[in-house]
Design a protein around this motif. Structure first.
Motif, PDB file in Angstrom:
ATOM      1  N   GLN A 103      -1.551   2.300  -0.695  1.00 51.97           N
ATOM      2  CA  GLN A 103      -2.381   2.589   0.487  1.00 51.97           C
ATOM      3  C   GLN A 103      -3.466   1.534   0.617  1.00 51.97           C
ATOM      4  OE1 GLN A 103      -4.521   6.293   0.251  1.00 51.97           O
ATOM      5  NE2 GLN A 103      -4.562   6.272  -1.998  1.00 51.97           N
ATOM      6  N   ARG A 111      -6.149  11.771   4.713  1.00 52.92           N
ATOM      7  CA  ARG A 111      -4.825  11.780   5.330  1.00 52.92           C
ATOM      8  C   ARG A 111      -4.521  13.109   6.012  1.00 52.92           C
ATOM      9  NH1 ARG A 111      -3.993   6.379   5.160  1.00 52.92           N
ATOM     10  NH2 ARG A 111      -4.663   5.607   3.119  1.00 52.92           N
ATOM     11  N   TRP A 146       0.163  17.375   2.626  1.00 48.96           N
ATOM     12  CA  TRP A 146       0.535  15.983   2.926  1.00 48.96           C
ATOM     13  C   TRP A 146       1.507  15.491   1.871  1.00 48.96           C
ATOM     14  CZ3 TRP A 146       0.903  11.140   0.927  1.00 48.96           C
ATOM     15  CH2 TRP A 146       0.961  10.061   1.816  1.00 48.96           C
TER      16      TRP A 146
END
Length: 273
Positions: free
Chosen positions: A122, A129, A224
């Protein structure tokens, strides 16, 4: 079979509760830490690990109420495992932690392959997120139990993850049938004393007696996780087109488990409000 409580968290679990930094391990395993907003608005840190050699992925995070949620996808054995370490209510006679494990079949396209997960990085580790796709809530009737001592027949990850749960390792009969057809030893499974068609017990939230058997429910959300690979198109100097992996799509999904407990004392979160 009955749900179990554990008095103290293991050293491994305690270490997971501490803050760490991004680490890329030597070899085929890697780790990624992602900040995620939970459904209650709180921000938590997810730890995602990929092991290409064992062909598995794990995801772990702590909820706002202190519950530690762990998810493992075992691609080699078509198995996914959920573990919840729930803080006990000491004033109501519970121990420090209550451990639950839920085991079900892993289907294709639920999550990206382990080798793709191992390559994820990332650019902004501080970003919070949010999932691109919400996959809703899946109800699962966990009508069978898994024997921990023989669970290696199904997946080696079960014993590693669910030792604290002991006899609180649940699965579905439909998944048991699938694994039996794949050659898994049936002696590791035990049907619990209730059926989906004719429920023998009341729901725990409507049972007043703490020592009566009932049907417990427990819900968790993976807010997520990388569920699909994205592909982009390019052209070379001759104009010939090709596709290449250029990112991931993120998803969130909820799971609502229903299962038998021999006493409501093991399901105190499932009460009428």
């Amino acid at each position: 079979m009955f749900a179990s409580c554990v008095c103290v968290a293991s050293a491994r679990i305690r270490s997971r509760l501490c803050a760490l930094v991004l680490v890329v391990a030597v070899g085929l395993a890697s780790e990624l830490r992602v900040r995620v907003r939970l459904s209650d608005g709180l921000v938590t840190e997810e730890i995602l690990e990929a092991d290409s050699e064992r062909d598995s992925i794990s995801l772990e995070f702590k909820q706002g109420d202190g519950t530690l949620i762990t998810f493992v996808a075992d691609f080699k054995r078509d198995v996914k495992i959920f573990r919840a370490l729930i803080l006990g209510e000491l004033e109501r006679g519970q121990n420090q932690y209550q451990a639950l494990c839920f085991v079900s079949r892993l289907t294709r396209n639920e999550i990206i392959p382990s080798e793709s997960m191992a390559r994820l990085r990332q650019k902004n580790p501080q970003a919070i997120r949010l999932a691109e796709e919400r996959r809703g809530l899946e109800p699962l009737m966990m009508s069978a139990a898994v024997n921990l001592s023989r669970s290696w027949h199904l997946s080696s990850h079960i014993r590693n993850m669910c030792s604290e749960a002991r006899e609180a390792i649940y699965t579905r009969e439909v998944d048991v049938q699938y694994w039996l057809e794949k050659g898994v030893d049936g002696s590791i499974f035990e049907v619990l004393p209730q059926t989906m068609e004719v429920p023998s017990f009341q729901a725990c939230h409507s049972t007043k007696d703490l020592w009566q058997p009932c049907l417990c429910t427990y819900s968790l959300h993976l807010e997520w996780y990388p569920c699909l690979l994205k592909y982009c198109r390019s052209r070379d100097t001759s104009g010939k087109g090709s596709t290449y992996k250029c990112g991931i799509k993120s998803c969130s999904k909820g799971y609502h488990f229903t299962y038998y407990v021999p006493q409501k004392q093991l399901c105190l979160w499932d009460e009428e409000t």
